[in-house]
Design a protein around this motif. Sequence first.
Motif, PDB file in Angstrom:
ATOM      1  N   SER A  86      71.145  39.253  39.619  1.00 16.55           N
ATOM      2  CA  SER A  86      70.641  40.443  38.925  1.00 16.55           C
ATOM      3  C   SER A  86      69.616  41.179  39.771  1.00 16.55           C
ATOM      4  O   SER A  86      69.545  42.412  39.762  1.00 16.55           O
ATOM      5  CB  SER A  86      70.021  40.048  37.579  1.00 16.55           C
ATOM      6  N   VAL A  87      68.811  40.406  40.537  1.00 20.31           N
ATOM      7  CA  VAL A  87      67.833  41.024  41.420  1.00 20.31           C
ATOM      8  C   VAL A  87      68.531  41.791  42.530  1.00 20.31           C
ATOM      9  O   VAL A  87      68.188  42.939  42.848  1.00 20.31           O
ATOM     10  CB  VAL A  87      66.889  39.964  42.024  1.00 20.31           C
ATOM     11  N   ASP A  88      69.549  41.152  43.135  1.00 13.48           N
ATOM     12  CA  ASP A  88      70.306  41.819  44.192  1.00 13.48           C
ATOM     13  C   ASP A  88      70.996  43.064  43.659  1.00 13.48           C
ATOM     14  O   ASP A  88      71.055  44.106  44.325  1.00 13.48           O
ATOM     15  CB  ASP A  88      71.351  40.865  44.783  1.00 13.48           C
ATOM     16  N   GLY A  89      71.526  42.950  42.422  1.00 11.85           N
ATOM     17  CA  GLY A  89      72.192  44.101  41.826  1.00 11.85           C
ATOM     18  C   GLY A  89      71.222  45.240  41.586  1.00 11.85           C
ATOM     19  O   GLY A  89      71.543  46.408  41.787  1.00 11.85           O
ATOM     20  N   SER A  90      70.009  44.902  41.161  1.00  7.40           N
ATOM     21  CA  SER A  90      68.985  45.915  40.925  1.00  7.40           C
ATOM     22  C   SER A  90      68.608  46.619  42.218  1.00  7.40           C
ATOM     23  O   SER A  90      68.455  47.852  42.246  1.00  7.40           O
ATOM     24  CB  SER A  90      67.760  45.269  40.295  1.00  7.40           C
ATOM     25  N   LYS A  91      68.484  45.829  43.283  1.00  2.87           N
ATOM     26  CA  LYS A  91      68.152  46.423  44.575  1.00  2.87           C
ATOM     27  C   LYS A  91      69.265  47.346  45.055  1.00  2.87           C
ATOM     28  O   LYS A  91      69.007  48.418  45.615  1.00  2.87           O
ATOM     29  CB  LYS A  91      67.907  45.320  45.604  1.00  2.87           C
ATOM     30  N   GLY A  92      70.508  46.930  44.815  1.00  3.55           N
ATOM     31  CA  GLY A  92      71.634  47.772  45.215  1.00  3.55           C
ATOM     32  C   GLY A  92      71.641  49.089  44.465  1.00  3.55           C
ATOM     33  O   GLY A  92      71.894  50.145  45.035  1.00  3.55           O
ATOM     34  N   THR A  93      71.325  48.996  43.151  1.00  2.35           N
ATOM     35  CA  THR A  93      71.261  50.220  42.343  1.00  2.35           C
ATOM     36  C   THR A  93      70.145  51.130  42.824  1.00  2.35           C
ATOM     37  O   THR A  93      70.310  52.351  42.913  1.00  2.35           O
ATOM     38  CB  THR A  93      71.035  49.858  40.868  1.00  2.35           C
ATOM     39  N   ASP A  94      68.988  50.532  43.136  1.00  2.14           N
ATOM     40  CA  ASP A  94      67.862  51.319  43.636  1.00  2.14           C
ATOM     41  C   ASP A  94      68.201  52.008  44.942  1.00  2.14           C
ATOM     42  O   ASP A  94      67.858  53.184  45.151  1.00  2.14           O
ATOM     43  CB  ASP A  94      66.637  50.415  43.837  1.00  2.14           C
ATOM     44  N   ARG A  95      68.889  51.275  45.830  1.00  2.00           N
ATOM     45  CA  ARG A  95      69.278  51.884  47.113  1.00  2.00           C
ATOM     46  C   ARG A  95      70.251  53.030  46.889  1.00  2.00           C
ATOM     47  O   ARG A  95      70.172  54.067  47.548  1.00  2.00           O
ATOM     48  CB  ARG A  95      69.893  50.831  48.032  1.00  2.00           C
ATOM     49  N   GLY A  96      71.180  52.818  45.941  1.00  2.68           N
ATOM     50  CA  GLY A  96      72.143  53.875  45.646  1.00  2.68           C
ATOM     51  C   GLY A  96      71.464  55.119  45.104  1.00  2.68           C
ATOM     52  O   GLY A  96      71.798  56.242  45.483  1.00  2.68           O
ATOM     53  N   MET A  97      70.499  54.939  44.208  1.00  2.00           N
ATOM     54  CA  MET A  97      69.769  56.064  43.643  1.00  2.00           C
ATOM     55  C   MET A  97      68.954  56.779  44.716  1.00  2.00           C
ATOM     56  O   MET A  97      68.887  58.015  44.746  1.00  2.00           O
ATOM     57  CB  MET A  97      68.847  55.590  42.531  1.00  2.00           C
ATOM     58  N   THR A  98      68.341  55.995  45.604  1.00  2.00           N
ATOM     59  CA  THR A  98      67.552  56.595  46.684  1.00  2.00           C
ATOM     60  C   THR A  98      68.439  57.404  47.610  1.00  2.00           C
ATOM     61  O   THR A  98      68.095  58.528  48.014  1.00  2.00           O
ATOM     62  CB  THR A  98      66.825  55.501  47.493  1.00  2.00           C
ATOM     63  N   THR A  99      69.611  56.855  47.941  1.00  2.00           N
ATOM     64  CA  THR A  99      70.563  57.567  48.797  1.00  2.00           C
ATOM     65  C   THR A  99      71.002  58.870  48.154  1.00  2.00           C
ATOM     66  O   THR A  99      71.077  59.913  48.814  1.00  2.00           O
ATOM     67  CB  THR A  99      71.798  56.689  49.079  1.00  2.00           C
ATOM     68  N   MET A 100      71.288  58.814  46.856  1.00  2.00           N
ATOM     69  CA  MET A 100      71.724  60.010  46.140  1.00  2.00           C
ATOM     70  C   MET A 100      70.620  61.071  46.129  1.00  2.00           C
ATOM     71  O   MET A 100      70.868  62.253  46.400  1.00  2.00           O
ATOM     72  CB  MET A 100      72.120  59.660  44.714  1.00  2.00           C
ATOM     73  N   ARG A 101      69.394  60.639  45.838  1.00  2.00           N
ATOM     74  CA  ARG A 101      68.276  61.588  45.823  1.00  2.00           C
ATOM     75  C   ARG A 101      68.058  62.201  47.201  1.00  2.00           C
ATOM     76  O   ARG A 101      67.784  63.400  47.317  1.00  2.00           O
ATOM     77  CB  ARG A 101      67.002  60.891  45.342  1.00  2.00           C
ATOM     78  N   ASN A 102      68.175  61.388  48.244  1.00  2.00           N
ATOM     79  CA  ASN A 102      68.004  61.912  49.605  1.00  2.00           C
ATOM     80  C   ASN A 102      69.092  62.920  49.954  1.00  2.00           C
ATOM     81  O   ASN A 102      68.828  63.932  50.613  1.00  2.00           O
ATOM     82  CB  ASN A 102      68.009  60.764  50.614  1.00  2.00           C
ATOM     83  N   ALA A 103      70.329  62.625  49.514  1.00  2.00           N
ATOM     84  CA  ALA A 103      71.441  63.546  49.788  1.00  2.00           C
ATOM     85  C   ALA A 103      71.218  64.883  49.084  1.00  2.00           C
ATOM     86  O   ALA A 103      71.402  65.957  49.672  1.00  2.00           O
ATOM     87  CB  ALA A 103      72.762  62.913  49.343  1.00  2.00           C
ATOM     88  N   VAL A 104      70.805  64.814  47.812  1.00  2.00           N
ATOM     89  CA  VAL A 104      70.550  66.036  47.045  1.00  2.00           C
ATOM     90  C   VAL A 104      69.407  66.830  47.678  1.00  2.00           C
ATOM     91  O   VAL A 104      69.465  68.061  47.793  1.00  2.00           O
ATOM     92  CB  VAL A 104      70.239  65.692  45.574  1.00  2.00           C
ATOM     93  N   ALA A 105      68.362  66.118  48.107  1.00  2.00           N
ATOM     94  CA  ALA A 105      67.223  66.785  48.737  1.00  2.00           C
ATOM     95  C   ALA A 105      67.636  67.477  50.026  1.00  2.00           C
ATOM     96  O   ALA A 105      67.224  68.609  50.309  1.00  2.00           O
ATOM     97  CB  ALA A 105      66.111  65.774  49.018  1.00  2.00           C
ATOM     98  N   ALA A 106      68.462  66.805  50.838  1.00  2.00           N
ATOM     99  CA  ALA A 106      68.918  67.388  52.105  1.00  2.00           C
ATOM    100  C   ALA A 106      69.763  68.629  51.856  1.00  2.00           C
ATOM    101  O   ALA A 106      69.631  69.647  52.558  1.00  2.00           O
ATOM    102  CB  ALA A 106      69.712  66.353  52.900  1.00  2.00           C
ATOM    103  N   LEU A 107      70.632  68.569  50.856  1.00  2.00           N
ATOM    104  CA  LEU A 107      71.486  69.715  50.534  1.00  2.00           C
ATOM    105  C   LEU A 107      70.657  70.874  49.982  1.00  2.00           C
ATOM    106  O   LEU A 107      70.922  72.042  50.296  1.00  2.00           O
ATOM    107  CB  LEU A 107      72.550  69.293  49.523  1.00  2.00           C
ATOM    108  N   SER A 108      69.662  70.565  49.179  1.00  2.00           N
ATOM    109  CA  SER A 108      68.769  71.589  48.656  1.00  2.00           C
ATOM    110  C   SER A 108      67.985  72.245  49.781  1.00  2.00           C
ATOM    111  O   SER A 108      67.785  73.467  49.799  1.00  2.00           O
ATOM    112  CB  SER A 108      67.808  70.974  47.634  1.00  2.00           C
ATOM    113  N   PHE A 109      67.552  71.430  50.729  1.00  2.00           N
ATOM    114  CA  PHE A 109      66.830  71.965  51.888  1.00  2.00           C
ATOM    115  C   PHE A 109      67.737  72.900  52.691  1.00  2.00           C
ATOM    116  O   PHE A 109      67.302  73.968  53.145  1.00  2.00           O
ATOM    117  CB  PHE A 109      66.333  70.827  52.774  1.00  2.00           C
ATOM    118  N   ALA A 110      68.995  72.499  52.876  1.00  2.00           N
ATOM    119  CA  ALA A 110      69.942  73.337  53.610  1.00  2.00           C
ATOM    120  C   ALA A 110      70.137  74.682  52.919  1.00  2.00           C
ATOM    121  O   ALA A 110      70.164  75.741  53.563  1.00  2.00           O
ATOM    122  CB  ALA A 110      71.281  72.606  53.746  1.00  2.00           C
ATOM    123  N   ASP A 111      70.255  74.648  51.592  1.00  2.00           N
ATOM    124  CA  ASP A 111      70.396  75.881  50.824  1.00  2.00           C
ATOM    125  C   ASP A 111      69.179  76.776  51.015  1.00  2.00           C
ATOM    126  O   ASP A 111      69.290  77.979  51.254  1.00  2.00           O
ATOM    127  CB  ASP A 111      70.580  75.536  49.350  1.00  2.00           C
TER     128      ASP A 111
END
Length: 225
Positions: free
Chosen positions: A3-28
């Motif tokens: 469950s801990v590993d799964g939580s970390k994976g979810t956190d990494r996924g959320m961080t990646t998604m937020r970074n992608a959205v931020a990069a795309l927003s910056f490009a815009d």
Amino acid sequence: MDSVDGSKGTDRGMTTMRNAVAALSFADGMMQMFPELGLSICSPAMAKVIAALPGKAMSQPVLEATLHSFGRMLWLNPNSLNEIFANDPNQDEKISSVVSAWITVVTSVSVLVMLSAQAQKITFIDQKGAALSLCSAACRSPIVARVAGRSIIDFTRKLLEVESKSKLDVDALVEAMTGTTRKVVGDGPLGDSAARTAEILKSDPLLTVSLREALESAEKSMTNV
């Protein structure tokens, strides 16, 4: 432990998604504030993202940010879709797929948006930007006009009806957006003051150009297809 590993994976996924959205927003924001420079810097990466879009699973926030940023790129270079899929044997199908997905995304409105007048106006701004960019592409590209022109015209015509019925002029849309940042990266591309936000919005062609004129131009382009 799992469950801990799964939580970390979810956190990494959320961080990646937020970074992608931020990069795309910056490009815009970069392409809005510095069109030529922004296009030269951002278009190579954006082209790769759009080229991979047909048939690719993508989270809704990233997909929305991708298409929003690409709308700016397409406005600055209406031949972008042609260029991205120029060497693809399935060019027609993939251009049609991108346009269809784009229209579906911007017209999918949640119940929460329907309950907020301000949210409806902000959503309309996204929709108008998409329509203007797509109409421009249809006018410049016979391929876009042939494979997606009818969908683009139908989409734009419906938006024009909404604009007319709801009296959504530029001032009303700017008022809805003033003080609101779409996706914040630091202070955000729109700046940190309401006055500066309004100034930038009123100079943004994806907000100020006439939907009616764009529709008429797109309809004329269809006569040559």
